[in-house]
Design an enzyme around this catalytic site. Sequence first.
Site, PDB file in Angstrom:
ATOM      1  CD  GLU A 197     -73.836  37.821  32.990  1.00 12.47           C
ATOM      2  OE1 GLU A 197     -73.893  37.166  34.044  1.00 12.47           O
ATOM      3  OE2 GLU A 197     -73.314  38.953  32.904  1.00 12.47           O
ATOM      4  CD  GLU A 246     -68.436  35.910  34.003  1.00  9.45           C
ATOM      5  OE1 GLU A 246     -69.202  36.741  33.505  1.00  9.45           O
ATOM      6  OE2 GLU A 246     -68.415  34.703  33.652  1.00  9.45           O
TER       7      GLU A 246
END
Length: 256
Positions: free
Chosen positions: A110, A130
């Site tokens: 990110e 994740e």
Amino acid sequence: MTDNLLFTVEDHVATITFNRPEKLNAATPAMSKAIVEATEECNRNDQIRCVILTGAGAKAFCAGSDIAELDSYATPWDFRNRTDYCDAIHHLLKPSIAAVNGYALGGGLETALSCDIRIASSNAKFAAPEIKLGWIGGGGMAAFLAHSIGMSNAAMMIMTGDTIDAARALAWGLVSDVVAPEALMERARTLAGTIASRAPIAAETAKLNLRAAFSMPLDKAMQYERDLQTICFATEDAQEGRAAFKEKRAPVFRRR
């Protein structure tokens, strides 16, 4: 600041380095705070015209948030309102380059996606892992990936959590260039130097314009672009650019 984050400025280019190589440069809350401080300095310092993000060592750019630190948040709401390093990078006013060396995982991916330009070493690997731990990314993962590599490829990364290598990242448009590991920072500094040599207000405005292009309907985006062009055209730097063109010399831009 913290020893786990390095911040340097040279020739109008700031370099922010995740400096925790023994932990794959995983970010701690203290590092997040330091990144916010570094980006705030980049935004207010007119001598900084471009920002490079990279990681120390050869193994990782950033492996995201340190999982061992996540249980330190007292409540889910505290976690929701944490200081977020991805947000800080996304809110940089100056053009930014991610020089990805090794793993860019979770929040590290990110962070790279929050930069305007991404280049990678040939040993770089990217993942949104994740889901393997029971949650999803929260720093813009889905939006950034969908814009960068398309919905299907984004779904593959987010729903499997599996890594892709630098070659696939280049083919998908996740990165703009892949170079040998030893050439990565030279390539990043050369690119940053080129951007820093351009008219600073125009470069910052171009960043705003690109963001708008993704969030506005086409007719509104085109109108906004014309307005931004008019603002740039009225600057002293634009006058200098026109004068330099007529006088057949290199322009000297002063961010005015």
